[in-house]
Design an enzyme around this catalytic site. Structure first.
Site, PDB file in Angstrom:
ATOM      1  N   ASP A 118       0.845  -1.186   0.000  1.00 49.53           N
ATOM      2  CA  ASP A 118       0.000   0.000   0.000  1.00 49.53           C
ATOM      3  C   ASP A 118       0.881   1.236   0.000  1.00 49.53           C
ATOM      4  OD1 ASP A 118      -2.152  -1.660   0.088  1.00 49.53           O
ATOM      5  OD2 ASP A 118      -2.729  -1.202   2.149  1.00 49.53           O
ATOM      6  N   ASP A 146     -15.597  -3.454  -0.831  1.00 47.99           N
ATOM      7  CA  ASP A 146     -15.130  -3.191   0.528  1.00 47.99           C
ATOM      8  C   ASP A 146     -16.317  -2.944   1.451  1.00 47.99           C
ATOM      9  OD1 ASP A 146     -12.542  -3.162  -0.650  1.00 47.99           O
ATOM     10  OD2 ASP A 146     -12.820  -1.052  -1.163  1.00 47.99           O
TER      11      ASP A 146
END
Length: 236
Positions: free
Chosen positions: A8, A129
Site C-alpha cells: 500500500d 469493501d
C-alpha cells in the site's frame, strides 16, 4: 489458493493502515520496489498494490512508485486506488497486468462497463469493501445503500469474474478473515480474493477449505506474524 502480498502506497512509501484509517498509518519502507523484489524472491506469484493517496484523491497519485514496482519484478501486478476512467486505467495498464476498480464499480457501472469493453474482463478486477456491513467507496470513507445480492447481480451481468472482498473492520488487525462473507461471493459464482485479517497458516487453510481462490496478506507479513513462503505453502 494464491497468496497476494500487499504493498500500500502513501507518499511513495510502503505503509499499512488499520481498518482503512489514514490516521492510523505505519510506514514500513521508503523503497516499495525493493519490497516487491523481496516478495518475488520469496516465491510470490502475484503482487497486490494500492495507491492509498489515489483512493482518497480520486486519481492516481503514486504513479512513479507503481511504475517502479512493476518494472522491478517479472511477476504480475494488480493495481488499484483512484482509477475513475478508462483513460486513467490505461496509464496503469501500461505497467500493471490488471487494474482494481472499487468506487466506480458501485457508483458508475457504465464507466466500469466501458473499461471491460476496452480492456477485457481478464484485466479488470472489482474490489468490494464492506464497512458496517455495507459496501464502502472513496477509500472506505463513504458507505452506500446497496445490497450484496444487487451488487452481485450487477457485476455478474457486466461480466466481472474476479472480486476482491474486504471486511474493513478486520483490516490491519491480524485477527482472522470473514470467511462467511467470502463464501457469500464465492457461492455466487465469482473468483474471490479475500482481504482483511489474514495472519496465520490456519487463516489461509480455512479460506482454502472454504473454496476461496486467493488471499491478500499485508500487515502480517510486515510484522513477521507469518512468512510469505509459509503462507504460500499453506495455500497449496
Amino acid at each position: 489458493m494464491r497468496i497476494y502480498p500487499a504493498i500500500d502506497l502513501i507518499d511513495g512509501k510502503a505503509v499499512r493502515l488499520e481498518r482503512g484509517d489514514y490516521a492510523k498509518k505505519t510506514e514500513y519502507s521508503t523503497e516499495p520496489a525493493e519490497v516487491a523484489k523481496d516478495f518475488a524472491a520469496e516465491g510470490a506469484e502475484y503482487i497486490h498494490v494500492v495507491d492509498l493517496d489515489g483512493a482518497k484523491a480520486k486519481k492516481a497519485v503514486n504513479l512513479e512508485a507503481v511504475r517502479a514496482i512493476c518494472e522491478s519484478v517479472d511477476i504480475p501486478i494488480q493495481v488499484g486506488g483512484g482509477i475513475r476512467s478508462a483513460e486513467s486505467a490505461k496509464v496503469l495498464l501500461d505497467y500493471a497486468d490488471r487494474i482494481i476498480i472499487g468506487t466506480v464499480a458501485i457508483t458508475e457501472p457504465e464507466t466500469l462497463k466501458g473499461m471491460l469493453d476496452k480492456f477485457g474482463p481478464e484485466r479488470v478486477v472489482v474490489s468490494v469493501d464492506y464497512k458496517a456491513g455495507k459496501p464502502a467507496v472513496n477509500g472506505w470513507l463513504e458507505e452506500v445503500e446497496l445490497t450484496t445480492e444487487a451488487l452481485q447481480a450487477r457485476l455478474s451481468g457486466l461480466g466481472i469474474r474476479v472480486v476482491i472482498v474486504t471486511d474493513t473492520a478486520l483490516d490491519g488487525l491480524m485477527g482472522g478473515p470473514n470467511v462467511l462473507l467470502m463464501k457469500q461471493w464465492s457461492e455466487a459464482g465469482f473468483e474471490v480474493i479475500c482481504a482483511g485479517g489474514v495472519a496465520s497458516r490456519q487463516d489461509v487453510k480455512e479460506l482454502k477449505d472454504a473454496g476461496i481462490d486467493g488471499a491478500i496478506i499485508g500487515k502480517a507479513l510486515y510484522e513477521g506474524k507469518i512468512g510469505l513462503k509459509e503462507a504460500i505453502d499453506a495455500g497449496k
